[in-house]
Motif scaffolding. Structure first.
Motif, PDB file in Angstrom:
ATOM      1  N   PRO B 213     -30.337 -60.068  -9.773  1.00  0.00           N
ATOM      2  CA  PRO B 213     -31.483 -59.990  -8.858  1.00  0.00           C
ATOM      3  C   PRO B 213     -31.306 -58.913  -7.791  1.00  0.00           C
ATOM      4  O   PRO B 213     -32.271 -58.220  -7.434  1.00  0.00           O
ATOM      5  N   SER B 214     -30.084 -58.734  -7.284  1.00  0.00           N
ATOM      6  CA  SER B 214     -29.856 -57.656  -6.316  1.00  0.00           C
ATOM      7  C   SER B 214     -30.100 -56.306  -6.958  1.00  0.00           C
ATOM      8  O   SER B 214     -30.726 -55.425  -6.358  1.00  0.00           O
ATOM      9  N   GLN B 225     -38.900 -59.449  -2.513  1.00  0.00           N
ATOM     10  CA  GLN B 225     -38.883 -60.896  -2.737  1.00  0.00           C
ATOM     11  C   GLN B 225     -39.366 -61.245  -4.142  1.00  0.00           C
ATOM     12  O   GLN B 225     -38.738 -62.008  -4.865  1.00  0.00           O
ATOM     13  N   THR B 226     -40.504 -60.657  -4.536  1.00  0.00           N
ATOM     14  CA  THR B 226     -41.048 -60.933  -5.865  1.00  0.00           C
ATOM     15  C   THR B 226     -40.051 -60.549  -6.948  1.00  0.00           C
ATOM     16  O   THR B 226     -39.838 -61.292  -7.916  1.00  0.00           O
ATOM     17  N   ILE B 228     -36.845 -60.460  -6.736  1.00  0.00           N
ATOM     18  CA  ILE B 228     -35.729 -61.411  -6.751  1.00  0.00           C
ATOM     19  C   ILE B 228     -36.109 -62.675  -7.506  1.00  0.00           C
ATOM     20  O   ILE B 228     -35.386 -63.135  -8.397  1.00  0.00           O
ATOM     21  N   TYR B 229     -37.266 -63.265  -7.168  1.00  0.00           N
ATOM     22  CA  TYR B 229     -37.653 -64.526  -7.828  1.00  0.00           C
ATOM     23  C   TYR B 229     -37.825 -64.337  -9.318  1.00  0.00           C
ATOM     24  O   TYR B 229     -37.330 -65.119 -10.127  1.00  0.00           O
ATOM     25  N   ASN B 230     -38.579 -63.286  -9.688  1.00  0.00           N
ATOM     26  CA  ASN B 230     -38.848 -63.079 -11.102  1.00  0.00           C
ATOM     27  C   ASN B 230     -37.567 -62.859 -11.883  1.00  0.00           C
ATOM     28  O   ASN B 230     -37.386 -63.426 -12.962  1.00  0.00           O
ATOM     29  N   TYR B 232     -34.554 -63.854 -11.068  1.00  0.00           N
ATOM     30  CA  TYR B 232     -33.761 -65.075 -11.129  1.00  0.00           C
ATOM     31  C   TYR B 232     -34.250 -66.003 -12.234  1.00  0.00           C
ATOM     32  O   TYR B 232     -33.457 -66.503 -13.043  1.00  0.00           O
ATOM     33  N   PHE B 233     -35.571 -66.212 -12.304  1.00  0.00           N
ATOM     34  CA  PHE B 233     -36.080 -67.148 -13.307  1.00  0.00           C
ATOM     35  C   PHE B 233     -35.961 -66.573 -14.718  1.00  0.00           C
ATOM     36  O   PHE B 233     -35.675 -67.303 -15.673  1.00  0.00           O
ATOM     37  N   ALA B 236     -32.447 -67.193 -15.724  1.00  0.00           N
ATOM     38  CA  ALA B 236     -32.157 -68.603 -15.996  1.00  0.00           C
ATOM     39  C   ALA B 236     -32.655 -68.974 -17.392  1.00  0.00           C
ATOM     40  O   ALA B 236     -31.913 -69.549 -18.198  1.00  0.00           O
ATOM     41  N   GLN B 279     -47.073 -61.917 -11.144  1.00  0.00           N
ATOM     42  CA  GLN B 279     -47.476 -62.724  -9.997  1.00  0.00           C
ATOM     43  C   GLN B 279     -47.092 -64.187 -10.135  1.00  0.00           C
ATOM     44  O   GLN B 279     -47.199 -64.954  -9.187  1.00  0.00           O
ATOM     45  N   HIS B 280     -46.667 -64.608 -11.325  1.00  0.00           N
ATOM     46  CA  HIS B 280     -46.293 -66.004 -11.524  1.00  0.00           C
ATOM     47  C   HIS B 280     -44.944 -66.066 -12.217  1.00  0.00           C
ATOM     48  O   HIS B 280     -44.719 -65.335 -13.181  1.00  0.00           O
ATOM     49  N   PRO B 281     -44.077 -66.963 -11.737  1.00  0.00           N
ATOM     50  CA  PRO B 281     -42.750 -67.006 -12.355  1.00  0.00           C
ATOM     51  C   PRO B 281     -42.779 -67.333 -13.842  1.00  0.00           C
ATOM     52  O   PRO B 281     -41.895 -66.904 -14.567  1.00  0.00           O
ATOM     53  N   MET B 285     -40.482 -65.994 -16.919  1.00  0.00           N
ATOM     54  CA  MET B 285     -39.700 -66.902 -17.755  1.00  0.00           C
ATOM     55  C   MET B 285     -39.949 -66.630 -19.244  1.00  0.00           C
ATOM     56  O   MET B 285     -39.017 -66.653 -20.053  1.00  0.00           O
TER      57      MET B 285
ATOM     58  N   PHE C  32     -45.928 -67.819  -5.673  1.00  0.00           N
ATOM     59  CA  PHE C  32     -44.920 -67.321  -4.756  1.00  0.00           C
ATOM     60  C   PHE C  32     -45.481 -67.354  -3.350  1.00  0.00           C
ATOM     61  O   PHE C  32     -46.613 -66.949  -3.114  1.00  0.00           O
ATOM     62  N   TYR C  40     -31.400 -63.308   2.167  1.00  0.00           N
ATOM     63  CA  TYR C  40     -31.023 -63.183   0.770  1.00  0.00           C
ATOM     64  C   TYR C  40     -29.512 -63.233   0.551  1.00  0.00           C
ATOM     65  O   TYR C  40     -29.054 -63.913  -0.366  1.00  0.00           O
ATOM     66  N   ALA C  77     -28.599 -73.225 -15.048  1.00  0.00           N
ATOM     67  CA  ALA C  77     -29.850 -72.564 -15.413  1.00  0.00           C
ATOM     68  C   ALA C  77     -30.938 -73.597 -15.705  1.00  0.00           C
ATOM     69  O   ALA C  77     -32.093 -73.426 -15.300  1.00  0.00           O
ATOM     70  N   GLN C  81     -34.197 -75.051 -12.458  1.00  0.00           N
ATOM     71  CA  GLN C  81     -35.621 -75.125 -12.776  1.00  0.00           C
ATOM     72  C   GLN C  81     -36.145 -76.548 -12.599  1.00  0.00           C
ATOM     73  O   GLN C  81     -37.196 -76.776 -11.996  1.00  0.00           O
TER      74      GLN C  81
END
Lengths: 412, 412, 412
Positions: B213-214, B225-226, B228-230, B232-233, B236, B279-281, B285, C32, C40, C77, C81
């Motif tokens: 993510p970094s 931020q977006t 990072i979240y995307n 990460y998921f 996963a 725009q949505h995790p 995924m 989000f 972070y 993981a 979730q």
């Protein structure tokens, strides 16, 4: 031996417990002052370097992995507490006011100071027992802070800069202590490494390499960015040069792992003094190059001549990884200060001020080395008195003397 | 062999020294501009990933741990300097102004660019000598930056986005180079792994997994931020899917470690292009899921059919870990841009603009792959000319050809 | 066995896939919200701890390194979730509003919650197959969040504080689950460790030790600094005490590696509850000391008497590393709240309010333990039903039952 060992058994825990009790009582006088001058991630990097990086950097010995990582953790846990207290005491005695305004800064300074102890530990790695290590930690931290105070009060070294003497102090203190320890038998099979233990050591080295810019920049809020860039480029050139010289100095033109370990870090050490006054990355790069040259030529030539003559056994090559590069860095700093002063000589400062500036810088380096050597020598003598000297030479470099080994297969 | 080796001995250090000298001279023209656009911890994460994560990710070969970690450090130390210089040169020639306003950003961009080289190295791991690796580093960094410039200038890819082509470029450049190297004998005992070396490789993989993510977010200040979240998921889901498919594709329903290593990272690669427009995790995924499917089905099916036919030996499975997921990510980005444009078609943009937008994105992907393949092929040809080709096939995957082994027991 | 195994083969991937499908569908309802309340780097530290630190902390078993690190990645993981979804669902049902204002906070809370599952995994390490682990993950996360909701709604524990019950919940849930698993044969050669696997475990321990201050402080924006200092000093004293007591409790006065691993972390666990109300570092230091004493005396005395009587097999010593220190921390918190209240009794609060405050804190601890024990017991019963129980006792602690081993030499 049995009785000596019983002595060891009874003394170590009680010594540590007393120390801890004293620490806790003294910590009673320390509150929290919460105004974070140091960003938490930067502190975390330094903490990570000390506990993890140095711990695994020292695991190159075949049968000493438990002790390298374990005792490193013990020393740092004890030493950081002592260092916070010693610094607070000196601060109380001398009466400066703006030193101690942030608790996180306090721990960070203590961690950085502990580098000197960890470096000294590297010299006597495998030869000192935990009792000796803890005594050395306490004594060395006290003398290091006294040496720092002398530098700050009488030689007008800025307070933060004075912490950059850790490598210098640690290396020469360690060498002086080491000269008092009995030498291991030269063909001790245990003092060698295996490919696996070298790989673990590489793991620690890479950690140190990656986090060195954090280490150098953590205490300098005014020129943190410059410190980061200079350290990064010095380290990069230093790593490249390590590969070059390693090929040139070995008999059949192969790379030597220990060279890479030590020389890759030498650049970060050398740039530590001068990083604030370096305005162009190429100066830092040349410093990194020279530091690497010193580290490798030192380890391949000087170590063969000098150490047997002086009867010094330097397990980790601390003299060439931390000692000489730090001297180089100090002299380079001197030169840069001199050149910068000479350029501005007519405008801001006069020639006698420049002379005194250079002399105080030189004096700080000499003072640090002398105090380190003298106190290290005395500490070494004390550590080898009867009650502390419990490890027979045949048990040097051996985890099994200190640790339970319930494992069936002990082939490390 | 002796003379070839002497050739190697004399050439490597001088090549590196010349390179360093050139770097230092050129760095003379680069000053520091200190306005930190990139947070230092984010840079540190990327630096850590490159030096430590990739270094240990590549240690899965039984007898190649020293070279994997050591040469990785060498390549990065050399390559980052070259990359900073090449980018500065291109910037000077083209004359953009707002690119280069922060020194830390400069090093970060150079580190991210170096990913392409490290990925290419993975393909020829164990078959290329240090001389070839360094030549490849310099050549690849130049071609990567040229390809980036074409993307930015003629295909109107935003500057930061253009760096996300690293995986694509690195994988196909590496495969093209690899096609020119002689194949190792198929039952080479040295090219296998041991449980211990696989565990070291797992160590590197987990580092890469944690810091991805970094890596994806470091250059995007507007939607960090977006990203990072995307990422990460996606990671996963990608890791979970790796376990699922590993069981389904092996004969007796067990997990395969190499599948986990490669597929867990595929999600991070695939989401690299599109993360800003997701725009949505759950979209991230699904991308992670598909990337993992491609990585594992690729490694278990295609590798068996495709690689022997094309005579490509891909030591680390780079094609399926980085190459195909990057293509998937690029196409997904295309689709998302298309859908988003189609929704807003009446309001902001007309249909022909949407078409050209999609075509330029597609063009950037094709351009990157073509340049990578062509330049990689040529580089591979050059690297296998007489003066550079010093490692006999029987010494492939062997640390002892490059490193001193003073160890008594060499059982890695 | 063949048919049972086929059952396993067919069930695991489909179970995971269904779970993933459900997750993805439910994630559709989560958007989000980008207002970073959590820095972070702090999230990254926690993520690193979970994936890397705990993964390697559990690698001490001789032949279980792949499973320890691999299954840990799988569980995290999947679990993160699930945890995000369960928390969102509970939040939706109860209707609090200010809980869920940041996506990064969401993932961080999910990561912290997952600690309970990872701790439970430690108890049944080597005895549970992946199917059981995933079922346990889902069930435990649900019950943990329910227990947290009870604490927050009825016992008025502040929301962030309620997450500090993870250690307590995880340890007792794990022990209750473990009581339902068949015991391994007492002289199972595979359940021991080697020096190398202990060193890998030390690697994980040092990671956990370094990042514990981040873990304890990540969710507390109002007293983050205090939490960092207190945790740091508690950990330091705890590590030192571990060495002291390890020497005192072993037969021949040596250090025991497993003691160091568990006791060094106990301080961080114990200080977790009270860190916000501790105003002086020496209180944290005493807590660290007591936690370490409990951990080591527990593992050396109680484990020998208690566990055989209750027929509990606790592979990682979770009860003494996480369970008892968490109880100690809870009681210490109670005491500190009581003393602080008693001092201020006349001024701000009356005596009955103080009584109820103490009772609710005590109630929260008892509630957490009871829910953990009861639900853990039931989960253990379900996990040992016919369809899930596929690993024969002779294959406990063995990577080769779950992983492909193409390696020639399998001597871990």
């Amino acid at each position: 031996m049995a009785s000596t060992y019983r002595n060891f058994l009874t003394s170590v825990p009680w010594l540590i417990l007393c120390l801890e009790a004293v620490c806790m009582v003294l910590f009673f006088f320390l509150g929290f002052d919460i105004s974070p001058l140091i960003p938490y991630p930067a502190f975390q990097d330094v903490n990570h370097m000390m506990v993890f990086g140095f711990g695994f950097f020292l695991t190159f010995l075949k049968r000493y992995g438990f002790s390298s990582t374990g005792f490193n953790l013990l020393i740092i846990a004890v030493g950081v507490q002592c260092s916070v207290l010693v610094e607070a005491l000196l601060h109380f005695l001398i009466g400066g006011s703006s030193w101690f305004d942030d608790s996180l800064k306090r721990i960070t300074q203590a961690s950085v100071s502990m580098t000197s102890v960890v470096i000294s530990t590297g010299v006597i790695l495998g030869r000192a027992n935990p009792l000796q290590l803890i005594l050395m930690t306490v004594v060395e931290i006290i003398f290091f802070h006294i040496s720092r105070c002398i530098n700050t009060l009488y030689l007008e070294v800025p307070y933060s800069n004075s912490l950059m003497h850790v490598h210098l102090f640690g290396a020469y203190f360690g060498l002086a202590v080491s000269s008092q320890f009995p030498e291991p038998s030269p063909r001790a099979e245990k003092s060698s490494s295996t490919p696996k233990s070298d790989l673990f050591s590489m793991l620690g080295t890479l950690f140190l390499w990656v986090f060195w810019p954090s280490f150098n920049s953590v205490l300098f809020s005014n020129y943190r960015q410059t410190a980061i860039y200079n350290t990064y480029f010095a380290l990069a050139v230093s790593a490249v040069t390590a590969f070059v010289l390693s090929v040139l100095t070995t008999k059949d033109g192969k790379f030597r792992m220990t060279d890479i370990h030590s020389a890759a870090l030498a650049g970060g050490v050398a740039v530590g003094y001068a990083m604030g006054s370096i305005q162009h990355p190429w100066i830092a790069m040349i410093l990194g190059l020279l530091a690497s040259v010193i580290a490798i030529l030192g380890s391949s030539c000087l170590q063969r001549c000098l150490n047997p003559a002086l009867k010094i056994h330097d397990a980790t090559g601390v003299h060439f990884t931390f000692g000489l590069p730090a001297v180089l860095g100090g002299l380079a700093h001197l030169l840069l200060v001199g050149i910068e002063g000479w350029i501005n000589i007519s405008r801001y400062i006069n020639s006698s001020y420049l002379g005194s500036l250079v002399m105080t810088h030189l004096g700080a380096i000499c003072q640090t080395i002398s105090v380190a050597l003298v106190t290290g020598f005395i500490t070494g003598l004390i550590l080898n008195l009867r009650p502390f000297k419990t490890t027979p030479v045949s048990k040097y470099f051996d985890d099994q003397f200190y640790w339970e080994f319930p494992h069936l297969a002990v082939g490390f």
